[in-house]
Design a protein around this motif. Structure first.
Motif, PDB file in Angstrom:
ATOM      1  N   ASP A 138       0.807  -1.221   0.000  1.00 19.43           N
ATOM      2  CA  ASP A 138       0.000   0.000   0.000  1.00 19.43           C
ATOM      3  C   ASP A 138       0.841   1.273   0.000  1.00 19.43           C
ATOM      4  OD1 ASP A 138      -2.053  -1.780   0.263  1.00 19.43           O
ATOM      5  OD2 ASP A 138      -2.335  -1.445   2.409  1.00 19.43           O
ATOM      6  N   ARG A 139       2.141   1.155   0.188  1.00 17.96           N
ATOM      7  CA  ARG A 139       2.946   2.354   0.453  1.00 17.96           C
ATOM      8  C   ARG A 139       3.078   3.262  -0.756  1.00 17.96           C
ATOM      9  NH1 ARG A 139       7.234  -1.076   4.109  1.00 17.96           N
ATOM     10  NH2 ARG A 139       5.848  -1.237   5.933  1.00 17.96           N
ATOM     11  N   VAL A 140       3.287   2.687  -1.927  1.00 23.16           N
ATOM     12  CA  VAL A 140       3.413   3.527  -3.124  1.00 23.16           C
ATOM     13  C   VAL A 140       2.115   4.285  -3.368  1.00 23.16           C
ATOM     14  CG1 VAL A 140       3.690   3.516  -5.627  1.00 23.16           C
ATOM     15  CG2 VAL A 140       5.203   2.137  -4.212  1.00 23.16           C
ATOM     16  N   ALA A 141       0.979   3.589  -3.213  1.00 19.88           N
ATOM     17  CA  ALA A 141      -0.320   4.234  -3.408  1.00 19.88           C
ATOM     18  C   ALA A 141      -0.532   5.351  -2.389  1.00 19.88           C
ATOM     19  CB  ALA A 141      -1.437   3.199  -3.292  1.00 19.88           C
ATOM     20  N   THR A 142      -0.083   5.135  -1.151  1.00 16.88           N
ATOM     21  CA  THR A 142      -0.236   6.151  -0.104  1.00 16.88           C
ATOM     22  C   THR A 142       0.604   7.386  -0.411  1.00 16.88           C
ATOM     23  OG1 THR A 142      -0.637   4.429   1.553  1.00 16.88           O
ATOM     24  CG2 THR A 142       0.008   6.597   2.366  1.00 16.88           C
ATOM     25  N   ILE A 143       1.840   7.166  -0.853  1.00 16.25           N
ATOM     26  CA  ILE A 143       2.711   8.288  -1.214  1.00 16.25           C
ATOM     27  C   ILE A 143       2.137   9.038  -2.421  1.00 16.25           C
ATOM     28  CG2 ILE A 143       5.000   8.900  -2.105  1.00 16.25           C
ATOM     29  CD1 ILE A 143       6.131   6.613  -0.425  1.00 16.25           C
ATOM     30  N   ALA A 144       1.634   8.289  -3.398  1.00 13.33           N
ATOM     31  CA  ALA A 144       1.049   8.918  -4.586  1.00 13.33           C
ATOM     32  C   ALA A 144      -0.159   9.767  -4.206  1.00 13.33           C
ATOM     33  CB  ALA A 144       0.650   7.846  -5.601  1.00 13.33           C
ATOM     34  N   ALA A 145      -1.027   9.235  -3.331  1.00 19.41           N
ATOM     35  CA  ALA A 145      -2.222   9.975  -2.905  1.00 19.41           C
ATOM     36  C   ALA A 145      -1.837  11.227  -2.129  1.00 19.41           C
ATOM     37  CB  ALA A 145      -3.109   9.072  -2.051  1.00 19.41           C
ATOM     38  N   THR A 146      -0.821  11.134  -1.284  1.00 12.97           N
ATOM     39  CA  THR A 146      -0.372  12.291  -0.509  1.00 12.97           C
ATOM     40  C   THR A 146       0.221  13.360  -1.420  1.00 12.97           C
ATOM     41  OG1 THR A 146       0.125  10.823   1.358  1.00 12.97           O
ATOM     42  CG2 THR A 146       1.064  13.031   1.426  1.00 12.97           C
ATOM     43  N   SER A 205      26.456   6.551 -11.166  1.00 13.77           N
ATOM     44  CA  SER A 205      26.781   5.389 -10.330  1.00 13.77           C
ATOM     45  C   SER A 205      27.384   5.868  -9.018  1.00 13.77           C
ATOM     46  CB  SER A 205      27.768   4.479 -11.067  1.00 13.77           C
ATOM     47  OG  SER A 205      28.100   3.369 -10.272  1.00 13.77           O
ATOM     48  N   LEU A 206      26.555   5.823  -7.967  1.00 13.69           N
ATOM     49  CA  LEU A 206      27.007   6.295  -6.653  1.00 13.69           C
ATOM     50  C   LEU A 206      26.894   5.211  -5.588  1.00 13.69           C
ATOM     51  CD1 LEU A 206      25.452   9.883  -6.567  1.00 13.69           C
ATOM     52  CD2 LEU A 206      27.854   9.276  -6.902  1.00 13.69           C
ATOM     53  N   GLY A 207      26.816   3.956  -6.010  1.00 16.14           N
ATOM     54  CA  GLY A 207      26.746   2.888  -5.032  1.00 16.14           C
ATOM     55  C   GLY A 207      25.351   2.297  -4.949  1.00 16.14           C
ATOM     56  N   PRO A 208      25.241   1.129  -4.313  1.00 18.51           N
ATOM     57  CA  PRO A 208      23.949   0.413  -4.264  1.00 18.51           C
ATOM     58  C   PRO A 208      22.854   1.167  -3.520  1.00 18.51           C
ATOM     59  CG  PRO A 208      25.599  -0.615  -2.829  1.00 18.51           C
ATOM     60  CD  PRO A 208      26.317   0.390  -3.667  1.00 18.51           C
ATOM     61  N   ARG A 209      23.200   1.896  -2.449  1.00 15.74           N
ATOM     62  CA  ARG A 209      22.169   2.619  -1.691  1.00 15.74           C
ATOM     63  C   ARG A 209      21.516   3.706  -2.530  1.00 15.74           C
ATOM     64  NH1 ARG A 209      24.331   3.739   4.492  1.00 15.74           N
ATOM     65  NH2 ARG A 209      24.400   1.548   5.173  1.00 15.74           N
ATOM     66  N   ILE A 210      22.344   4.497  -3.198  1.00 11.73           N
ATOM     67  CA  ILE A 210      21.812   5.573  -4.031  1.00 11.73           C
ATOM     68  C   ILE A 210      21.032   4.994  -5.204  1.00 11.73           C
ATOM     69  CG2 ILE A 210      22.396   7.608  -5.386  1.00 11.73           C
ATOM     70  CD1 ILE A 210      22.943   7.897  -2.423  1.00 11.73           C
ATOM     71  N   ASP A 211      21.532   3.895  -5.779  1.00 10.24           N
ATOM     72  CA  ASP A 211      20.848   3.268  -6.901  1.00 10.24           C
ATOM     73  C   ASP A 211      19.486   2.728  -6.460  1.00 10.24           C
ATOM     74  OD1 ASP A 211      21.059   2.362  -9.737  1.00 10.24           O
ATOM     75  OD2 ASP A 211      20.794   0.395  -8.794  1.00 10.24           O
ATOM     76  N   ARG A 212      19.422   2.175  -5.239  1.00 12.05           N
ATOM     77  CA  ARG A 212      18.155   1.673  -4.718  1.00 12.05           C
ATOM     78  C   ARG A 212      17.177   2.821  -4.502  1.00 12.05           C
ATOM     79  NH1 ARG A 212      20.221  -1.447  -1.406  1.00 12.05           N
ATOM     80  NH2 ARG A 212      20.237  -0.145   0.471  1.00 12.05           N
ATOM     81  N   PHE A 213      17.691   3.962  -4.032  1.00 13.60           N
ATOM     82  CA  PHE A 213      16.847   5.138  -3.844  1.00 13.60           C
ATOM     83  C   PHE A 213      16.262   5.608  -5.171  1.00 13.60           C
ATOM     84  CE2 PHE A 213      16.808   9.814  -4.214  1.00 13.60           C
ATOM     85  CZ  PHE A 213      15.750  10.102  -3.355  1.00 13.60           C
ATOM     86  N   PHE A 214      17.097   5.646  -6.216  1.00 16.22           N
ATOM     87  CA  PHE A 214      16.630   6.052  -7.535  1.00 16.22           C
ATOM     88  C   PHE A 214      15.546   5.100  -8.032  1.00 16.22           C
ATOM     89  CE2 PHE A 214      20.024   8.983  -7.572  1.00 16.22           C
ATOM     90  CZ  PHE A 214      19.851   9.842  -8.647  1.00 16.22           C
ATOM     91  N   GLY A 215      15.730   3.811  -7.766  1.00 18.90           N
ATOM     92  CA  GLY A 215      14.732   2.827  -8.164  1.00 18.90           C
ATOM     93  C   GLY A 215      13.412   3.026  -7.447  1.00 18.90           C
ATOM     94  N   GLN A 216      13.464   3.352  -6.152  1.00 17.29           N
ATOM     95  CA  GLN A 216      12.244   3.586  -5.382  1.00 17.29           C
ATOM     96  C   GLN A 216      11.504   4.818  -5.886  1.00 17.29           C
ATOM     97  OE1 GLN A 216      13.853   3.811  -1.437  1.00 17.29           O
ATOM     98  NE2 GLN A 216      13.744   1.606  -1.079  1.00 17.29           N
ATOM     99  N   VAL A 217      12.250   5.861  -6.228  1.00 12.85           N
ATOM    100  CA  VAL A 217      11.622   7.077  -6.759  1.00 12.85           C
ATOM    101  C   VAL A 217      10.942   6.789  -8.094  1.00 12.85           C
ATOM    102  CG1 VAL A 217      12.056   9.394  -7.654  1.00 12.85           C
ATOM    103  CG2 VAL A 217      13.160   8.652  -5.535  1.00 12.85           C
ATOM    104  N   ALA A 218      11.627   6.050  -8.963  1.00 11.92           N
ATOM    105  CA  ALA A 218      11.043   5.705 -10.257  1.00 11.92           C
ATOM    106  C   ALA A 218       9.764   4.880 -10.072  1.00 11.92           C
ATOM    107  CB  ALA A 218      12.055   4.923 -11.097  1.00 11.92           C
ATOM    108  N   LEU A 222       6.984   7.270  -8.940  1.00 10.18           N
ATOM    109  CA  LEU A 222       6.505   8.088 -10.061  1.00 10.18           C
ATOM    110  C   LEU A 222       5.563   7.288 -10.957  1.00 10.18           C
ATOM    111  CD1 LEU A 222       9.785   9.968 -11.091  1.00 10.18           C
ATOM    112  CD2 LEU A 222       7.736  10.992 -10.096  1.00 10.18           C
ATOM    113  N   ARG A 223       5.904   6.026 -11.176  1.00 14.97           N
ATOM    114  CA  ARG A 223       5.044   5.177 -11.995  1.00 14.97           C
ATOM    115  C   ARG A 223       3.686   4.966 -11.316  1.00 14.97           C
ATOM    116  NH1 ARG A 223       7.941   0.849 -11.897  1.00 14.97           N
ATOM    117  NH2 ARG A 223       9.516   1.849 -13.200  1.00 14.97           N
ATOM    118  N   GLY A 224       3.701   4.811 -10.004  1.00 11.06           N
ATOM    119  CA  GLY A 224       2.450   4.632  -9.265  1.00 11.06           C
ATOM    120  C   GLY A 224       1.566   5.873  -9.323  1.00 11.06           C
ATOM    121  N   ILE A 225       2.179   7.047  -9.206  1.00 18.94           N
ATOM    122  CA  ILE A 225       1.413   8.299  -9.299  1.00 18.94           C
ATOM    123  C   ILE A 225       0.802   8.450 -10.690  1.00 18.94           C
ATOM    124  CG2 ILE A 225       1.585  10.811  -9.194  1.00 18.94           C
ATOM    125  CD1 ILE A 225       3.841  10.453  -7.162  1.00 18.94           C
ATOM    126  N   ARG A 226       1.586   8.128 -11.724  1.00 18.32           N
ATOM    127  CA  ARG A 226       1.083   8.251 -13.106  1.00 18.32           C
ATOM    128  C   ARG A 226      -0.071   7.292 -13.346  1.00 18.32           C
ATOM    129  NH1 ARG A 226       2.622   5.731 -17.872  1.00 18.32           N
ATOM    130  NH2 ARG A 226       4.472   4.831 -16.888  1.00 18.32           N
TER     131      ARG A 226
END
Length: 348
Positions: free
Chosen positions: A125-133, A205-218, A221-225
């Motif tokens: 439910d988290r992506v939907a909650t963030i999108a709604a907010t 390329s800034l390491g796995p943590r930053i790459d994971r963050f970029f993936g979560q943001v993407a 964004l897809r959920g909001i769209r």
């Protein structure tokens, strides 16, 4: 590959905290100077008491009666923007809204509401909650900015506007129109943002943590769209609810200033309050600090009416306590209850 990203994040967090503390201290100092140095606090208090005795009783009654209506509308807007399969009851949505207020109270422009509204949600439910907010926040900005511009234009007829200038009005109108267009063409805009974000992510390329963050943001964004594409009618209804909430908050604030002794016509109080709400939107400070900034801004806007500084401070504090302070306490109870449920393994 080693990176100093965590150190940079911690440094920025400390710098932001220092700036917020300094701004808060500056506002406290300015308010102290207004109340205790430039004026006689005893005289201000006596004048305020005299004003309250003759003020209409219906004003505070109406202000307090609008509190549950305002919260209920926000809960309905939040619930409306969630997918039907994860849409909670109105009561549960209200509890999550209060939890968001509880955390957002101490973050600039209440961005912490995103975290608070995740209280009690499951992973799916988290992506939907963030999108709604996110969509709810954009919807609320449209009447806030549009109403502010309208109040500035109308108030300028009285010749007492501090913020009225051609440049500021044009900028505000451009921002407001841009937000409306963003809301109307949200799926297309988000698709462009997704593509730009993916391209930026592939070239960085800034390491796995930053790459994971970029993936979560993407993913978000897809959920909001997808939300905007699937339910355009709900999105438009959310905008209508946001306009209703703006009118309620504007009424509460203007009535509070009038009740506590702003010696001006009610329409002056309403237009000035609209300018206040518009101006504080561009002040990236926590809500409790914005309540202090609101007093200083009110002194500028209504300088020609020589308002009682203690009355302005009382009105701003009252609105803060009623609309944010009390719901934040209820939200804290909800957060603690949710944490206890997780600890005990209830509804895990």
């Amino acid at each position: 590959m080693p990176t100093n990203a965590p150190h940079i994040v911690r440094s920025r967090h400390k710098l932001g905290l220092i700036i917020k503390v300094l701004v808060s201290l500056g506002l406290f100092a300015g308010l102290y100077h207004q109340l205790f140095v430039r004026n006689d606090i005893v005289e201000l208090w006596s004048s305020l008491q005299a004003q309250i005795r003759i003020a209409p009783v219906w004003m505070p009654v109406l202000i307090m009666s609008l509190i549950p209506v305002n919260l209920l509308l926000e809960a309905m807007k939040f619930r409306l923007l969630l997918p039907e399969d994860v849409r909670p009851s109105v009561l549960l949505a209200l509890r999550r809204v209060c939890a968001g207020i509880s955390i957002g109270l101490f973050t600039p422009n209440r961005v912490g509401e995103y975290i608070g509204r995740l209280t009690g949600t499951t992973a799916k439910d988290r992506v939907a909650t963030i999108a709604a907010t996110f969509l709810g926040g954009i919807a609320q900005l449209i009447p806030l900015l549009g109403g502010g511009v309208l109040c500035i234009v109308l108030y300028s007829q009285y010749g007492e506007v501090v913020f009225a200038s051609t440049l500021s009005n044009v900028v505000a109108i451009v921002i407001c129109v841009s937000l409306v267009l963003l809301f109307v063409f949200l799926p297309r805009v988000l698709l462009v943002v997704e593509r730009l974000w993916s391209g930026f992510r592939q070239n960085l390329s800034l390491g796995p943590r930053i790459d994971r963050f970029f993936g979560q943001v993407a993913y978000t964004l897809r959920g909001i769209r997808q939300l905007a594409i699937a339910r355009p009618r709900d999105v438009r209804m959310a905008l209508l609810i946001a306009c209703g909430r703006y009118l309620i908050y504007l009424s509460q604030l203007s009535l509070a200033f009038a009740f506590f002794g702003l010696d001006a016509e009610l329409e002056i109080a309403i237009l000035g309050s609209g300018i206040l709400l518009f101006a504080q939107t561009f002040v990236p400070l926590p809500a409790f600090v914005q309540a202090l900034a609101r007093v200083e801004l009110a002194l500028l806007i209504w300088a020609a009416y020589q308002p009682n500084e203690l009355g302005l401070a009382s009105a701003s504090l009252l609105i803060f306590v009623l609309n944010l302070g009390i719901p934040a306490l209820l939200g804290l109870v909800e957060i603690l209850r949710s944490d206890l449920d997780k600890t005990l393994g209830i509804n895990a």
